[in-house]
Design a protein around this motif. Structure first.
Motif, mmCIF file in Angstrom:
data_model
loop_
_atom_site.group_PDB
_atom_site.id
_atom_site.type_symbol
_atom_site.label_atom_id
_atom_site.label_comp_id
_atom_site.label_asym_id
_atom_site.label_seq_id
_atom_site.Cartn_x
_atom_site.Cartn_y
_atom_site.Cartn_z
ATOM 1 N N HIS A 24 0.815 -1.229 0.000
ATOM 2 C CA HIS A 24 0.000 0.000 0.000
ATOM 3 C C HIS A 24 0.839 1.266 0.000
ATOM 4 C CE1 HIS A 24 -2.923 -2.909 0.916
ATOM 5 N NE2 HIS A 24 -2.976 -2.783 2.217
ATOM 6 N N ILE A 25 2.170 1.139 -0.074
ATOM 7 C CA ILE A 25 3.011 2.309 0.133
ATOM 8 C C ILE A 25 3.919 2.577 -1.075
ATOM 9 C CG2 ILE A 25 4.704 3.404 1.683
ATOM 10 C CD1 ILE A 25 2.157 2.727 3.224
ATOM 11 N N ASN A 26 4.834 1.668 -1.326
ATOM 12 C CA ASN A 26 5.776 1.851 -2.431
ATOM 13 C C ASN A 26 5.167 1.333 -3.735
ATOM 14 O OD1 ASN A 26 7.661 2.868 -0.629
ATOM 15 N ND2 ASN A 26 8.544 0.853 -0.227
ATOM 16 N N GLU A 27 5.820 1.675 -4.864
ATOM 17 C CA GLU A 27 5.375 1.095 -6.138
ATOM 18 C C GLU A 27 6.472 0.194 -6.665
ATOM 19 O OE1 GLU A 27 3.915 4.032 -8.894
ATOM 20 O OE2 GLU A 27 2.413 4.707 -7.450
ATOM 21 N N THR A 28 6.056 -0.931 -7.235
ATOM 22 C CA THR A 28 7.007 -1.957 -7.642
ATOM 23 C C THR A 28 6.789 -2.341 -9.099
ATOM 24 O OG1 THR A 28 6.918 -2.792 -5.367
ATOM 25 C CG2 THR A 28 7.867 -4.255 -6.996
ATOM 26 N N PHE A 29 7.879 -2.495 -9.846
ATOM 27 C CA PHE A 29 7.794 -2.814 -11.276
ATOM 28 C C PHE A 29 8.723 -3.969 -11.607
ATOM 29 C CE2 PHE A 29 7.116 1.656 -10.459
ATOM 30 C CZ PHE A 29 5.934 1.935 -11.134
ATOM 31 N N LEU A 30 8.261 -4.849 -12.489
ATOM 32 C CA LEU A 30 9.126 -5.912 -13.013
ATOM 33 C C LEU A 30 9.678 -5.438 -14.350
ATOM 34 C CD1 LEU A 30 10.198 -8.867 -12.821
ATOM 35 C CD2 LEU A 30 8.164 -9.547 -14.104
ATOM 36 N N ILE A 31 10.999 -5.386 -14.426
ATOM 37 C CA ILE A 31 11.662 -4.901 -15.632
ATOM 38 C C ILE A 31 12.287 -6.078 -16.374
ATOM 39 C CG2 ILE A 31 13.565 -3.445 -16.489
ATOM 40 C CD1 ILE A 31 11.488 -1.706 -15.174
ATOM 41 N N THR A 32 12.073 -6.158 -17.680
ATOM 42 C CA THR A 32 12.729 -7.184 -18.498
ATOM 43 C C THR A 32 13.656 -6.480 -19.479
ATOM 44 O OG1 THR A 32 10.633 -8.373 -18.424
ATOM 45 C CG2 THR A 32 12.288 -9.217 -19.939
ATOM 46 N N GLN A 46 8.169 8.772 -0.360
ATOM 47 C CA GLN A 46 8.905 9.588 0.624
ATOM 48 C C GLN A 46 7.993 10.376 1.557
ATOM 49 O OE1 GLN A 46 12.971 11.013 -0.431
ATOM 50 N NE2 GLN A 46 12.161 10.851 -2.509
ATOM 51 N N TYR A 47 6.691 10.331 1.311
ATOM 52 C CA TYR A 47 5.760 10.878 2.293
ATOM 53 C C TYR A 47 5.785 9.968 3.525
ATOM 54 C CZ TYR A 47 1.305 12.122 4.493
ATOM 55 O OH TYR A 47 0.351 12.491 5.391
ATOM 56 N N VAL A 48 5.889 8.653 3.263
ATOM 57 C CA VAL A 48 5.930 7.667 4.334
ATOM 58 C C VAL A 48 7.352 7.470 4.860
ATOM 59 C CG1 VAL A 48 5.567 5.208 4.820
ATOM 60 C CG2 VAL A 48 3.853 6.488 3.530
#
Ligand code: GN1
Ligand code: MG
Length: 353
Positions: A24-32, A46-48
């Motif tokens: 619920h906080i950071n965003e995560t991406f799978l990179i190929t 960075q708010y959290v």
């Protein structure tokens, strides 16, 4: 493609970027990349987490401790430095980014598919705790100050109620009362900590089962991830947050509250795995485990509710009522724990052996 990825050395050129919805906080991406290499790219909120350096420092302190004392029994994620040698990339627009190699053949679960999976997660978190038994917890920086300080959470909660910034208080008066009526019990662990009755350890503090990577084929635990909230804390926090999330019979945002209960079989399995993997807990810590489950559940419920009152600034939401729905499931779980309290304590006693 996220521009940030080009600030890191990768095998091949990044060609595909898919967002992974979890957390619920950071965003995560799978990179190929064009050579087929896989990476996990993360944007840190960075708010959290205003102090990204603190997070990265804690992580590296823990990794080097485990490498030295544990001979690599437990795998750790290692972040890759940026092309100019920093532990994360600052995009100059308030975004901090970091990257690591995707762990081959791994998966994480959003719910325990079976008791065996939950047992594996319990062992992973228990082992994490045990492996850090001799780590000097006071060396860790508090990445979120007062994160599991329930007394301070009540203070923040009252502020949200009085402020009623989003004008939603009239919708949630029963829920507010529910929280306030339980203050004394919810603050017990914190007071025991202050009184020196429970040891302060290096704890994970965010032990949802989706923070354990399992082997895709064998479902054996590979490692614990999401170490952003590793801080000084109580073992009961790690136990408790895992129960709150993983031993519930429904999702954290289930609307039909009749589906939300504490599954005592899963509870037992988790107690077993956690105690087996962490033989260093004191008797008093073991006795405090049910209260850990209670405290973590009430605390996150009141954080969801406070965020709803504040206008959803902290947790990411998919629809306007999301935080209200989330807090209700937590309070339903609390009510069920109250009804099952004696059994919870008995199970811990039995599994202690
Ligand atoms: C947040 O983002 P995620 O899902 O890992 C939160 C936890 C809560 C959890 C509730 C830094 O964790 O404390 O228990 O949501 N993390 C932070 O699902 O506040
Ligand atoms: Mg997390």
């Amino acid at each position: 493609m996220k521009e940030a990825v080009f600030h890191f050395p990768t095998d091949g050129t990044p060609v595909k970027c898919e967002q992974i919805k979890s957390g619920h906080i950071n965003e995560t991406f799978l990179i190929t990349t064009d050579t087929g290499a896989l990476y996990i790219l993360q944007w840190i909120n960075q708010y959290v987490f205003p102090n990204v350096d603190a997070i990265m420092n804690n992580m590296s302190a823990i990794s080097s401790f485990l490498r030295e004392h544990e001979q690599g029994q437990m795998a750790m994620i290692s972040y890759i430095d940026t092309l100019d040698g920093k532990s994360y990339y600052d995009d100059g627009e308030g975004g901090a980014w970091r990257i690591y190699r995707f762990v081959p053949n791994s998966l994480c679960l959003q719910r325990p598919g079976c008791p065996e999976d939950f047992y594996e997660c319990a062992r992973a978190f228990g082992h994490f705790q045990y492996a850090l038994n001799d780590f000097p917890a006071q060396k860790l920086e508090e990445t979120i100050v007062n994160f599991h300080n329930t007394v301070d959470r009540y203070r923040q909660f009252r502020e949200a109620v009085v402020g009623d910034e989003a004008g939603r208080l009239h919708e949630v008066e029963d829920e507010v009362r529910f929280v306030l009526e339980r203050e004394e019990r919810a603050c017990t662990l914190h007071r025991m900590r202050e009184a020196g009755l429970l040891p302060v350890r290096a704890t994970h503090n965010d032990t949802k089962i989706n923070n354990v990577l399992l082997d895709r084929d064998t479902h054996k635990a590979i490692c614990v991830i999401d170490l952003d909230t590793v801080m000084p804390g109580l073992s009961a926090f790690d136990f408790g947050d895992a129960i709150r999330f993983g031993a519930s019979t429904a999702d954290e945002d289930e609307r039909n509250l009749s589906r939300v209960r504490l599954d005592l079989d899963l509870f037992r399995v988790f107690v077993r795995g956690f105690l087996e993997a962490c033989p260093s807990l004191t008797d008093r810590e073991i006795e405090a485990l049910p209260l850990g489950a209670y405290t973590m559940t009430l605390e996150v419920g009141m954080r969801f509710l406070a965020d709803y009152l504040n206008g959803d600034k902290y947790f990411s939401i998919d629809y306007p009522e999301h935080n209200k729905i989330r807090c209700r499931t937590q309070f339903k779980l609390i009510a069920d724990m109250e009804a099952k309290w004696d059994e919870m304590c008995r199970i811990v006693e039995e599994e202690k052996k």
